[in-house]
Design a protein around this motif. Structure first.
Motif, mmCIF file in Angstrom:
data_model
loop_
_atom_site.group_PDB
_atom_site.id
_atom_site.type_symbol
_atom_site.label_atom_id
_atom_site.label_comp_id
_atom_site.label_asym_id
_atom_site.label_seq_id
_atom_site.Cartn_x
_atom_site.Cartn_y
_atom_site.Cartn_z
ATOM 1 N N VAL A 33 -9.092 -12.046 39.392
ATOM 2 C CA VAL A 33 -9.922 -10.879 39.702
ATOM 3 C C VAL A 33 -9.273 -9.577 39.243
ATOM 4 O O VAL A 33 -8.053 -9.427 39.295
ATOM 5 N N GLU A 34 -10.118 -8.677 38.780
ATOM 6 C CA GLU A 34 -9.716 -7.311 38.461
ATOM 7 C C GLU A 34 -10.589 -6.372 39.285
ATOM 8 O O GLU A 34 -11.803 -6.555 39.360
ATOM 9 N N VAL A 35 -9.961 -5.363 39.888
ATOM 10 C CA VAL A 35 -10.672 -4.379 40.703
ATOM 11 C C VAL A 35 -10.441 -3.007 40.084
ATOM 12 O O VAL A 35 -9.311 -2.657 39.745
ATOM 13 N N LYS A 36 -11.512 -2.221 39.952
ATOM 14 C CA LYS A 36 -11.387 -0.854 39.448
ATOM 15 C C LYS A 36 -12.290 0.041 40.276
ATOM 16 O O LYS A 36 -13.484 -0.218 40.420
ATOM 17 N N LEU A 37 -11.696 1.100 40.845
ATOM 18 C CA LEU A 37 -12.463 2.140 41.521
ATOM 19 C C LEU A 37 -12.364 3.400 40.692
ATOM 20 O O LEU A 37 -11.285 3.711 40.163
ATOM 21 N N THR A 38 -13.474 4.118 40.597
ATOM 22 C CA THR A 38 -13.462 5.385 39.874
ATOM 23 C C THR A 38 -14.209 6.440 40.668
ATOM 24 O O THR A 38 -15.076 6.120 41.491
ATOM 25 N N TYR A 39 -13.846 7.688 40.411
ATOM 26 C CA TYR A 39 -14.600 8.825 40.916
ATOM 27 C C TYR A 39 -14.686 9.828 39.778
ATOM 28 O O TYR A 39 -13.670 10.222 39.204
ATOM 29 N N ASP A 40 -15.902 10.235 39.463
ATOM 30 C CA ASP A 40 -16.145 11.176 38.378
ATOM 31 C C ASP A 40 -16.600 12.502 38.982
ATOM 32 O O ASP A 40 -17.676 12.570 39.589
ATOM 33 N N THR A 51 -14.323 -7.741 38.629
ATOM 34 C CA THR A 51 -14.524 -8.742 37.594
ATOM 35 C C THR A 51 -13.810 -10.011 38.029
ATOM 36 O O THR A 51 -12.593 -10.000 38.220
ATOM 37 N N SER A 52 -14.585 -11.069 38.211
ATOM 38 C CA SER A 52 -14.055 -12.337 38.704
ATOM 39 C C SER A 52 -14.127 -13.391 37.609
ATOM 40 O O SER A 52 -15.140 -13.497 36.914
ATOM 41 N N ASP A 53 -13.084 -14.184 37.487
ATOM 42 C CA ASP A 53 -13.096 -15.292 36.536
ATOM 43 C C ASP A 53 -14.242 -16.261 36.833
ATOM 44 O O ASP A 53 -14.745 -16.921 35.935
ATOM 45 N N LEU A 86 -19.314 -7.313 38.875
ATOM 46 C CA LEU A 86 -20.189 -6.766 39.908
ATOM 47 C C LEU A 86 -19.795 -5.312 40.099
ATOM 48 O O LEU A 86 -18.601 -4.994 40.187
ATOM 49 N N THR A 87 -20.790 -4.419 40.169
ATOM 50 C CA THR A 87 -20.527 -2.990 40.305
ATOM 51 C C THR A 87 -21.381 -2.400 41.417
ATOM 52 O O THR A 87 -22.560 -2.720 41.539
ATOM 53 N N VAL A 88 -20.760 -1.522 42.199
ATOM 54 C CA VAL A 88 -21.463 -0.748 43.216
ATOM 55 C C VAL A 88 -21.135 0.718 42.957
ATOM 56 O O VAL A 88 -19.969 1.066 42.769
ATOM 57 N N THR A 89 -22.162 1.562 42.961
ATOM 58 C CA THR A 89 -21.952 3.013 42.832
ATOM 59 C C THR A 89 -22.575 3.699 44.033
ATOM 60 O O THR A 89 -23.564 3.220 44.602
#
Length: 138
Positions: A33-40, A51-53, A86-89
């Motif tokens: 798994v890869e996790v990325k949080l962003t704030y713009d 992102t999960s295998d 999978l993305t949540v905004t």
């Protein structure tokens, strides 16, 4: 010297890392798994991408369960899946950031898929991410 490099590689792969530019970003990678949080600041939008295998099948809801000193489970039907991602905004991520900063593990799940990530050493990078969302760091 080779022993030192080989020893460090697995440790670095599991670290939570904060980057202030070009947007506030918090990353974490561990096996599966890869996790990325962003704030713009320009759009005032938070996003979390997992992102999960194993992939993310379509599902009516997405949830995250945090275990540790401040347990909590949060859910939303406002997520998108595309292949393994999978993305949540949203305009606010307070519960997500609290969960990441103050617990030991986070399990992201839908009705048919789940991944668990370690929150070891996440508190300081999460705080730096929070600070960045309040005031852009140049």
């Amino acid at each position: 010297m080779r022993f030192f490099i080989v020893f460090l590689l697995p440790t670095l792969a599991h670290a939570w890392t904060f980057t202030p530019s070009p947007i506030c970003t918090l990353d974490h990678i561990e096996p599966g798994v890869e996790v990325k949080l962003t704030y713009d600041h320009a759009t005032k939008t938070y996003a979390i991408t997992l992102t999960s295998d194993q992939g993310w099948p379509q599902a009516p809801a997405f949830s995250m369960a945090f275990t540790g000193p401040r347990p909590n489970t949060i859910s939303t039907p406002r997520h998108q899946t595309q292949g393994n991602t999978l993305t949540v905004t949203d305009s606010g991520f307070g519960n997500v950031l609290d969960g990441l900063q103050h617990n030991e593990t986070a399990t992201a799940f839908t009705a048919t898929a789940a991944v668990t990530v370690s929150l070891k050493d996440a508190a300081e990078p999460v705080q730096r991410f929070r600070d960045c969302t309040q005031t852009p760091i140049a």
